[in-house]
Design an enzyme around this catalytic site. Structure first.
Site, PDB file in Angstrom:
ATOM      1  N   ASP A   1     -34.118 -62.863   0.937  1.00 23.15           N
ATOM      2  CA  ASP A   1     -33.763 -61.997  -0.188  1.00 23.15           C
ATOM      3  C   ASP A   1     -32.245 -61.868  -0.279  1.00 23.15           C
ATOM      4  O   ASP A   1     -31.721 -61.237  -1.171  1.00 23.15           O
ATOM      5  CB  ASP A   1     -34.413 -60.618  -0.020  1.00 23.15           C
ATOM      6  CG  ASP A   1     -34.192 -59.718  -1.224  1.00 23.15           C
ATOM      7  OD1 ASP A   1     -34.410 -60.190  -2.358  1.00 23.15           O
ATOM      8  OD2 ASP A   1     -33.786 -58.547  -1.043  1.00 23.15           O
TER       9      ASP A   1
ATOM     10  N   HIS B   1     -34.714 -64.681   9.573  1.00 26.00           N
ATOM     11  CA  HIS B   1     -33.977 -64.509   8.325  1.00 26.00           C
ATOM     12  C   HIS B   1     -32.707 -65.363   8.393  1.00 26.00           C
ATOM     13  O   HIS B   1     -32.311 -65.779   9.486  1.00 26.00           O
ATOM     14  CB  HIS B   1     -33.600 -63.038   8.111  1.00 26.00           C
ATOM     15  CG  HIS B   1     -34.772 -62.111   8.072  1.00 26.00           C
ATOM     16  ND1 HIS B   1     -35.345 -61.599   9.233  1.00 26.00           N
ATOM     17  CD2 HIS B   1     -35.484 -61.602   7.038  1.00 26.00           C
ATOM     18  CE1 HIS B   1     -36.365 -60.824   8.893  1.00 26.00           C
ATOM     19  NE2 HIS B   1     -36.476 -60.803   7.576  1.00 26.00           N
TER      20      HIS B   1
END
Length: 236
Positions: free
Chosen positions: A61, A205
């Site tokens: 994101d 991530h």
């Protein structure tokens, strides 16, 4: 008069008892339904495959500046993993998403925006997942088959919305926790290598310390006799 009072009081208690029984039956059946749904329908914390394989998943994101470095590492190691991207991120980074896909990696749905889906109604869950599906499909040419709820937060409504969109909901069994400030390269390596086993789903991530840790993690997992692949590689 007394007979009528007793009669009506009896009817009253019978009605109240029936209502209570109906309410309890509804709550019980609902709890059984949720339990059955959670345990058996398209929710995975790990794979169920036969080979000695683990899946790397990368939730995206933010961190688009670091994704190309990750891609270089995976290309060098000849690995294909699963990237879960939000629809909003995909809108802002269509070329990078296309590059990830063209490099052979699996693309999953991470919702439209990063929020707690467990607090949302079925309708909003469905809208968020559909919106991300449509954006991703427009960029790479097909709809994702997998869904990972942001922050791992979900409810029965989330699971049902994902299933109604023909998605498997993917969680994880090994977490790098690389978003935390105290997560150094060595800590990330230890977390992943010590906990990983056949069918593990390893969450990461695009973070600097994760990138530093990746070459060693890959080497150590291979030394343990484990292959590294996509989520779809460890699902029957």
């Amino acid at each position: 008069m007394k007979i009528y009072f007793i009669k009506y009081r009896t009817i009253y208690f019978v009605l109240i008892s029936l209502i209570i029984i109906l309410i309890l039956s509804f709550l019980y059946s609902r709890s059984i339904s949720i339990k059955t749904f959670n345990n058996k329908d398209n929710l995975y914390y790990e794979g169920n495959g036969e080979s000695n394989t683990v899946a790397f998943t990368c939730n995206v994101d933010w961190g688009e500046e670091l994704v190309p470095v990750m891609l270089q590492i995976f290309e060098k190691e000849k690995l294909k993993i699963t990237f879960f991207v939000t629809g909003k991120w995909a809108e802002k980074n269509p070329e990078l998403l296309r590059k990830i896909y063209n490099n052979g990696h699996e693309i999953g749905n991470h919702g439209y925006i990063h929020r707690n889906y467990g607090n949302l109604s079925y309708k909003i869950n469905l809208e968020e997942i559909k919106k991300a599906d449509n954006i991703i499909a427009k960029i790479i040419g097909h709809k994702p088959l997998l869904f990972a709820p942001p922050s791992g937060d979900f409810s029965e409504a989330t699971l049902r919305a994902a299933t109604d969109q023909n998605h498997k909901t993917i969680m994880w069994s090994v977490d790098t926790i690389d978003w935390r400030k105290d997560s150094s390269r060595d800590i990330i390596i230890k977390r992943v290598v010590s906990k990983s086993k056949k069918n593990s789903i390893i969450l990461m991530h695009p973070k600097e310390e994760t990138i530093k840790a990746l070459p060693t993690i890959i080497k150590e997992l291979k030394n343990k006799g484990l292959n590294i692949g996509k989520v779809s590689d460890i699902l029957k």
